[in-house]
Design a protein around this motif. Structure first.
Motif, short mmCIF file in Angstrom:
data_model
loop_
_atom_site.label_atom_id
_atom_site.label_comp_id
_atom_site.label_asym_id
_atom_site.label_seq_id
_atom_site.Cartn_x
_atom_site.Cartn_y
_atom_site.Cartn_z
N LEU A 45 0.61 -1.36 -0.12
CA LEU A 45 0.06 -0.07 0.06
C LEU A 45 0.89 1.23 0.08
CD1 LEU A 45 -2.92 -0.87 2.53
CD2 LEU A 45 -2.86 -0.73 0.06
N ALA A 46 2.03 1.24 0.57
CA ALA A 46 2.91 2.22 0.60
C ALA A 46 3.32 2.62 -0.73
CB ALA A 46 4.15 2.17 1.64
N GLY A 47 3.58 1.60 -1.50
CA GLY A 47 4.18 1.71 -3.04
C GLY A 47 2.97 2.31 -3.82
N VAL A 48 1.77 1.80 -3.45
CA VAL A 48 0.48 2.44 -4.39
C VAL A 48 0.30 3.69 -3.97
CG1 VAL A 48 -1.86 2.04 -4.50
CG2 VAL A 48 -0.43 0.13 -4.50
N VAL A 49 0.50 4.31 -2.70
CA VAL A 49 0.36 5.55 -2.26
C VAL A 49 1.24 6.35 -3.02
CG1 VAL A 49 0.49 7.19 -0.31
CG2 VAL A 49 -0.86 4.99 -0.01
N TYR A 50 2.51 5.81 -3.24
CA TYR A 50 3.71 6.89 -3.62
C TYR A 50 3.27 6.89 -5.34
CZ TYR A 50 8.03 7.75 -5.99
OH TYR A 50 9.13 8.41 -6.50
N GLU A 51 2.85 5.79 -5.94
CA GLU A 51 2.58 5.97 -7.12
C GLU A 51 1.32 6.87 -7.66
OE1 GLU A 51 2.61 2.62 -10.36
OE2 GLU A 51 0.94 2.54 -9.17
N LEU A 52 0.30 6.70 -6.70
CA LEU A 52 -1.05 7.55 -6.78
C LEU A 52 -0.43 9.26 -6.51
CD1 LEU A 52 -3.69 5.53 -5.14
CD2 LEU A 52 -3.53 6.05 -7.49
N LYS A 53 0.47 9.55 -5.75
CA LYS A 53 0.90 10.84 -5.36
C LYS A 53 1.49 11.36 -6.77
CE LYS A 53 2.46 12.03 -1.18
NZ LYS A 53 3.22 11.82 -0.11
N GLU A 54 2.11 10.50 -7.38
CA GLU A 54 2.69 10.91 -8.63
C GLU A 54 1.65 11.22 -9.61
OE1 GLU A 54 5.70 8.22 -9.86
OE2 GLU A 54 7.18 8.97 -8.76
N GLN A 55 0.73 10.38 -9.67
CA GLN A 55 -0.44 10.67 -10.76
C GLN A 55 -1.01 11.72 -10.44
OE1 GLN A 55 -3.00 7.47 -10.97
NE2 GLN A 55 -1.21 6.00 -11.66
N VAL A 56 -1.41 12.06 -8.92
CA VAL A 56 -2.05 13.46 -8.47
C VAL A 56 -1.42 14.46 -9.05
CG1 VAL A 56 -3.04 14.58 -6.47
CG2 VAL A 56 -3.61 12.22 -6.85
N ALA A 57 0.02 14.43 -8.78
CA ALA A 57 0.83 15.63 -9.01
C ALA A 57 0.99 16.21 -10.57
CB ALA A 57 2.28 15.34 -8.81
N GLU A 58 0.74 14.90 -11.35
CA GLU A 58 0.63 15.19 -12.83
C GLU A 58 -0.70 15.86 -13.16
OE1 GLU A 58 1.42 11.62 -15.05
OE2 GLU A 58 3.64 11.56 -14.02
N VAL A 59 -2.05 15.30 -12.85
CA VAL A 59 -3.24 15.56 -13.29
C VAL A 59 -3.81 16.58 -12.30
CG1 VAL A 59 -3.60 13.35 -14.41
CG2 VAL A 59 -4.32 13.51 -11.95
N GLY A 60 -3.64 16.69 -11.29
CA GLY A 60 -3.90 17.45 -10.21
C GLY A 60 -5.06 17.04 -9.25
N PHE A 61 -5.69 17.86 -8.39
CA PHE A 61 -6.54 17.24 -7.46
C PHE A 61 -8.12 17.70 -8.01
CE2 PHE A 61 -3.04 18.44 -4.80
CZ PHE A 61 -3.04 17.28 -4.01
N ILE A 62 -8.36 18.50 -8.76
CA ILE A 62 -9.67 19.08 -9.08
C ILE A 62 -9.73 18.60 -10.85
CG2 ILE A 62 -11.36 20.75 -9.52
CD1 ILE A 62 -10.86 21.06 -6.58
N ALA A 63 -10.97 18.16 -11.15
CA ALA A 63 -11.28 18.02 -12.46
C ALA A 63 -12.63 18.62 -12.83
CB ALA A 63 -11.17 16.48 -12.99
N GLU A 64 -12.81 19.11 -14.04
CA GLU A 64 -14.02 19.59 -14.38
C GLU A 64 -14.61 18.76 -15.24
OE1 GLU A 64 -16.02 23.40 -16.83
OE2 GLU A 64 -14.36 23.71 -15.73
N GLN A 65 -15.85 18.38 -15.01
CA GLN A 65 -16.60 17.13 -15.74
C GLN A 65 -17.92 17.64 -16.14
OE1 GLN A 65 -16.77 14.27 -12.73
NE2 GLN A 65 -14.73 13.56 -13.04
N VAL A 66 -18.53 16.88 -17.41
CA VAL A 66 -19.71 17.63 -17.95
C VAL A 66 -20.68 16.23 -17.41
CG1 VAL A 66 -21.13 18.04 -19.97
CG2 VAL A 66 -18.80 18.92 -19.60
N ASN A 67 -21.76 16.50 -16.77
CA ASN A 67 -22.80 15.40 -16.59
C ASN A 67 -23.62 15.16 -17.91
OD1 ASN A 67 -24.72 17.16 -16.74
ND2 ASN A 67 -24.97 17.29 -14.41
N GLY A 68 -24.50 14.03 -17.82
CA GLY A 68 -25.26 13.73 -18.96
C GLY A 68 -26.55 14.89 -19.38
N ASN A 69 -26.81 16.04 -18.57
CA ASN A 69 -27.52 17.14 -19.17
C ASN A 69 -26.77 18.17 -19.83
OD1 ASN A 69 -29.43 15.83 -18.13
ND2 ASN A 69 -29.40 16.83 -16.18
N GLY A 70 -25.33 18.04 -19.87
CA GLY A 70 -24.51 19.09 -20.33
C GLY A 70 -23.93 20.14 -19.37
#
Length: 123
Positions: A45-70
């Motif tokens: 789990l420590a290895g997975v947390v390390y890997e996920l921290k790198e992914q979050v650093a790349e993509v960020g914490f917040i994402a804007e999404q469009v729901n089914g109604n637009g």
């Protein structure tokens, strides 16, 4: 960590396993048996947390999404949600190990929040 030098998840897991083995080697056999069932999971789990921290650093914490109604909505990224869930699981494993080993509990009690993860992920 030096610039350009990247640590992979397996290196973090190996380092955590070495640390756990060193901590639990002098325990009584019954407690050591229980610890040996838990700390490989904690190391993974420590290895997975390390890997996920790198992914979050790349993509960020917040994402804007469009729901089914637009309509646009702002939400946390899936990587951040997975990081939170994995960190909770890791914390549970470490807490259980701390109950088996008072020395580990004392050492972790002196750490600030997320310092242990930072220590493991430095490599």
């Amino acid at each position: 960590m030096a610039e350009g030098k990247k640590i992979d998840r397996d290196a973090v897991v190996s380092k955590a396993m070495r640390g756990y083995k060193r901590i639990f080697k002098d325990m009584p056999a019954d407690k050591r048996f229980l610890a040996e069932q838990i700390y490989p999971t904690a190391a993974y789990l420590a290895g997975v947390v390390y890997e996920l921290k790198e992914q979050v650093a790349e993509v960020g914490f917040i994402a804007e999404q469009v729901n089914g109604n637009g309509f646009a909505r702002v939400d946390t990224t899936p990587a951040y949600k997975e990081l939170k869930d994995t960190a909770i699981k890791l914390n549970s494993c470490i807490d259980t190990l701390g109950k088996l080993c008072p020395e580990l509990k004392k050492a972790l009690g002196n750490c600030r929040e997320d310092e242990f993860i930072s220590y493991i992920s430095k490599g």
